[in-house]
Write an enzyme that holds these catalytic residues in place. Structure first.
Site, PDB file in Angstrom:
ATOM      1  N   ASP A 216       0.836  -1.201   0.000  1.00 31.91           N
ATOM      2  CA  ASP A 216       0.000   0.000   0.000  1.00 31.91           C
ATOM      3  C   ASP A 216       0.876   1.257   0.000  1.00 31.91           C
ATOM      4  OD1 ASP A 216      -2.814   1.025   0.490  1.00 31.91           O
ATOM      5  OD2 ASP A 216      -1.834   1.910   2.227  1.00 31.91           O
ATOM      6  N   GLU A 275       1.412  -0.408  -4.923  1.00 35.56           N
ATOM      7  CA  GLU A 275       0.488   0.669  -5.232  1.00 35.56           C
ATOM      8  C   GLU A 275       1.371   1.899  -5.394  1.00 35.56           C
ATOM      9  OE1 GLU A 275      -3.480   2.901  -3.585  1.00 35.56           O
ATOM     10  OE2 GLU A 275      -1.720   2.815  -2.315  1.00 35.56           O
TER      11      GLU A 275
END
Ligand code: GLC
Length: 546
Positions: A216, A275
């Site tokens: 993330d 990401e």
């Protein structure tokens, strides 16, 4: 003398061959009637994802958004314990069972690694904020106020409604940094103890058998240790931002990769994907690592910014292909739990009472995703053409307005869509009719049938799996056409991005080709003239060349 046979061509690793299906656990399948999806629900739906036959979707891997203990300020992206399961989602035993059941079906399991920040309820942060002298103080980014009491610098939260990325802790008189919500303090990655702790987190899940991680906010993990202001206007490379894409991030990611590579019998067995919200391709592809030693898959968000234009989508693909370092493997996606659904995003001219162009375009987008050179990532519900569900203000939950794309998966046409027996945490939406697995499963014209056909066709096609990609220069405006080829198979993919019929002069490729797939359920396969190749409105085709 023993004959030495020529080395067999290496089979590409699973993350290059497979389709990765993203599950947002809150909204996939509830098993206990509390209105929130859970891990047992995921396990119960594995056969839908892949039972080994083309009756199922054919997903090769699942990426699970966070299911860790969390106060849910950001629905699990605020992790209070990296090594557990939130009771809302189940137990560690249920996670283990999910991994076992997935593996039994050949489905890999990828979990989210929320490394940039924890929850403010994580014991690390609770300790860190307890006093300036606490041993965990420097596990997070703390700084004194400016003389006038204002935050240490001009960094802003990624969530516009939050404003400044700094919150003052009154008790200790310092600000802490948070890229997202104040409930999500950023970890201080300059501290070696943090690096070691996250290695431990990775090992915890690798030991339980996970096949990889989606990291993330990977581009935000390292920030300027001197906490200097961001440049006020974007002035290009000379003045980089100081709150993201800081060079040290690459050393951290190489370390993640070493930890990952310590597991798995063969190289490439375990996978790490990013990401990375970076528009600049040169910066983006650096996340593959200079020696291929960072991410296996780097997420490129540029599709999500494209209007519905053939030229725009082609430019993203051509740009990515050209920027890739040698040996790097691309991947594509059309949305995720943070972005509007395809059938809604491209639904211009939708009226209050009727759908606009979204559904037809979503079919073309599906074909694009499954025929490009690169690993497709597919967000749950896209395969049935789900749309963004309007969420009334009194039921809104997310600070960044992302509820509409997070509404529950529609398994059937009942009021709670087969998702739950209770009250769903977000509304199901009113146009559930036909936008459900049950309504589409046996309908050859449905979106689900199209996705299944594309996915299973792709699995059996060497050209689609690992063939070269060459865009067709001669395509008329409005058509994105490209060739995918290996020695034994050549396929032409032609996608009409316009609402009118268009002819593609593909004569140079042969007199006729065999129509293998069309997004138009009324067009049947068979011989197709290439002089010219006729495309219907919003139609995509795959043609096998002789
Ligand atoms: C990522 C997640 C998003 C989350 C944010 C903060 O962008 O995809 O859902 O809000 O990180 O963790």
């Amino acid at each position: 003398m023993p004959q030495t046979s020529a080395p067999r061509p290496q089979t590409p690793p699973w993350w290059q061959r497979g389709v990765i299906y993203q599950i947002y656990p809150r909204s996939f399948q509830d098993s206990d009637g509390n209105g929130v999806g859970d891990l047992e629900g995921v396990t119960a739906r594995l056969d839908y994802l892949n039972d080994g036959t083309p009756e199922s979707l054919g997903a090769d891997a699942i990426w699970l958004s966070p299911f860790y203990p969390s106060p849910m300020a950001d629905f699990g992206y605020d992790v209070a314990d990296y090594c557990g399961v939130d009771p809302l989602f189940g137990t560690l035993e249920e996670f283990d069972r999910l991994v076992r059941e997935a593996h039994a079906r050949g489905i890999r399991v990828v979990v989210d690694l929320v490394a940039n920040h924890s929850s403010d309820r994580h014991r690390w942060f609770v300790e860190s904020r307890s006093s300036r002298n606490n041993p965990k103080r420097h596990w997070y980014v703390w700084a004194d106020p400016k003389p006038d009491g204002s935050p240490p610098n001009n960094w802003m939260s990624e969530f516009p409604r939050v404003g400044r990325a700094w919150t003052l802790d009154e008790a200790t008189g310092q600000y802490y940094f948070h890229s997202f919500l104040p409930e999500q303090p950023d970890l201080n990655w300059w501290n070696p103890e943090v690096r070691e702790a996250m290695d431990g987190v990775m090992r915890f899940w690798l030991d339980r058998g996970v096949d990889g991680f989606r990291v993330d906010a990977a581009h935000r993990i390292a920030t300027d240790p001197e906490l200097r202001d961001n440049p006020l206007v974007e002035t290009g490379e000379a003045e980089p931002r100081r709150d993201e894409n800081w060079p040290e991030v690459h050393a951290i990611l190489r370390r993640f990769r070493r930890t990952l590579d310590g597991y798995g019998a063969a190289p490439g067995e375990r996978m790490m994907m990013s990401e990375t919200y970076l528009n600049d391709l040169a910066s983006l592809v650096r996340y593959y690592g200079e020696a291929g030693d960072e991410f296996h898959l780097v997420q490129n968000f540029l599709f999500l910014r494209q209007p519905w234009l053939a030229t725009g989508f082609r430019a993203v693909v051509d740009g990515f292909e050209a920027a890739l370092p040698p040996g790097a493997w691309p991947d594509y996606f059309l949305n995720n739990h943070d972005h509007s659904r395809v059938a809604s995003r491209y639904d211009e001219h939708a009226g209050a009472s009727r759908a606009g162009k979204g559904p037809a375009r979503a079919r073309v987008a599906a074909m694009l995703l499954l025929t490009l050179r690169g690993t497709p990532l597919l967000y749950q519900g896209e395969e049935i053409g789900m749309t963004d569900v309007p969420v009334p203000p009194e039921r809104a939950t997310d600070i960044a307005g992302r509820d509409p794309e997070r509404t529950p998966m529609r398994w059937d046409d009942s009021p709670t869509a087969g998702f739950t027996t209770g009250e769903p945490w977000l509304p199901i939406g009113s146009d559930a009719e036909r936008v459900s697995v049950a309504a589409q499963r046996d309908d050859p014209a449905s979106m689900l049938s199209l996705y299944r056909r594309l996915i299973w066709y792709r699995k059996a096609s060497p050209a689609l799996l690992h063939g070269s990609y060459r865009p067709l220069g001669s395509a008329p405006e409005g058509v994105f056409a490209f060739l995918r080829a290996v020695e034994e198979e050549r396929l032409l993919v032609a996608l009409n991005f316009t609402g009118g019929p268009l002819d593609l002069d593909a004569g140079a490729l042969g007199q006729t080709g065999r129509l293998e797939l069309s997004t138009d359920p009324n067009r049947s396969d068979g011989e197709s003239s290439m002089r010219p190749l006729a495309l219907g409105p919003d139609e995509g085709v795959v043609i096998r060349l002789a």
